[in-house]
Design a protein around this motif. Sequence first.
Motif, PDB file in Angstrom:
ATOM      1  N   LEU A   1       2.259  32.281  32.162  1.00 45.99           N
ATOM      2  CA  LEU A   1       2.224  31.025  31.423  1.00 45.99           C
ATOM      3  C   LEU A   1       3.629  30.566  31.062  1.00 45.99           C
ATOM      4  CD1 LEU A   1       0.603  28.799  30.036  1.00 45.99           C
ATOM      5  CD2 LEU A   1       0.419  30.285  28.020  1.00 45.99           C
TER       6      LEU A   1
ATOM      7  N   LEU B   1       9.620  23.166  29.563  1.00 41.47           N
ATOM      8  CA  LEU B   1       9.382  23.637  28.198  1.00 41.47           C
ATOM      9  C   LEU B   1       9.793  25.099  28.104  1.00 41.47           C
ATOM     10  CD1 LEU B   1       5.823  22.095  27.687  1.00 41.47           C
ATOM     11  CD2 LEU B   1       8.003  21.147  26.914  1.00 41.47           C
TER      12      LEU B   1
ATOM     13  N   LEU C   1       5.343  26.985  32.082  1.00 39.37           N
ATOM     14  CA  LEU C   1       5.906  26.080  31.082  1.00 39.37           C
ATOM     15  C   LEU C   1       7.385  25.833  31.332  1.00 39.37           C
ATOM     16  CD1 LEU C   1       4.145  27.457  27.866  1.00 39.37           C
ATOM     17  CD2 LEU C   1       3.612  25.365  29.119  1.00 39.37           C
ATOM     18  N   HIS C   2       8.094  26.878  31.788  1.00 48.50           N
ATOM     19  CA  HIS C   2       9.522  26.729  32.089  1.00 48.50           C
ATOM     20  C   HIS C   2       9.717  25.735  33.235  1.00 48.50           C
ATOM     21  CE1 HIS C   2      13.745  27.824  32.411  1.00 48.50           C
ATOM     22  NE2 HIS C   2      13.574  27.965  33.723  1.00 48.50           N
TER      23      HIS C   2
END
Length: 369
Positions: free
Chosen positions: A62, A71, A66-67
């Motif tokens: 996850l 984020l 997100l990276h």
Amino acid sequence: MSVLDRAAPPHTEQDAPAQAPRSARRALTVGALFTGLTLALIALVLLAAGVGQLRVPPAEVLGSVLHRLGLDIGPMPGHPQGEAALWTIRFPRVAMALLVGAALATAGALMQGVFGNPLAEPGVVGVSSGAAVGACAVIVTGASFLGPWTVAVAAFVCGLITTLLVYATARDGGRTEVVTLVLTGVAVNAVAGALLGLLTFLGDTQAREQIVFWQLGSLNGTRWPYVAVVAPVVLVGLVGAMVVARRLDLLALGERAARHLGVDVERLRLGTVVLVALLTAVAVAFVGIIAFVGLVVPHLVRMAVGPGHRVLVPASALGGAVLLVGADLVARTAVPYADLPIGMLTAVVGGPFFFWLIRRTRRSAGGWA
């Protein structure tokens, strides 16, 4: 007075209190189904992407996603090769499983809607067998006119051609009888089976192994360029399925009633069969034949939320994605250091379900008509 007015009695004030709780319960059931399937799909994607010889915890999977979205939240993969393994090997395979599962389940829902029979599935119109003949012919002859894309393109084109041939053969006097279409599909599937046997006989040992592996279905070797081809075709198919969903609901009233309500039944049937061929052919072209997804998923969803296609189609797509991502996870982990054919796993589950469905349909109908 319209057909709908004649078919349904007028609602009275006494009916309203009884209908309101029923509508609320159905809305709650639909919402719970979509929420549950969405959460299950997210959990399976995170789990499937992290499982393999190099294990990556779901939290790190996850965090990597997100990276990539810009984020900086959550931990990144601790192993130096973890990021490369996720985005080069794992995520393309998971994405392909998601797309193929959604495509096959949506095609099954459309087939069952246009035929008015819960036993219908995409293979009925010969698309899978036609695609198999095209792919196996390329494997045996060693043709490579499009490089590594040759097998996939041959399977896709032959699947579409076979389906349109079945539909054209079944037409009589500008109309297409469902029974004639099914019987024509059975005949074409039989001929395709004979051609597959001949190709298997003519091929060398390596070609035979490829044919067997392709017919059993596998997501092994999936790469992002393949996903980039499948994704837009599946998206177009899903949008098309939602466009015809309301007319399929009207067709469920019967052909005569549907025509009175303004539905061009022949055009609807042709368009739906083309959508089924498109969705199934693009799925089969890259992963081989995966059976029973188009039969099992729409029927289970229909049992949960009813026959309305505006809910059935998207729910089936979501359910098909969940089923195939989960099946691929089992295929990769059930036997250490082995990758089981995913089509074999879906057939092991789908075969008994099909047998149960036949018995249930026969009991509910009081015998075969």
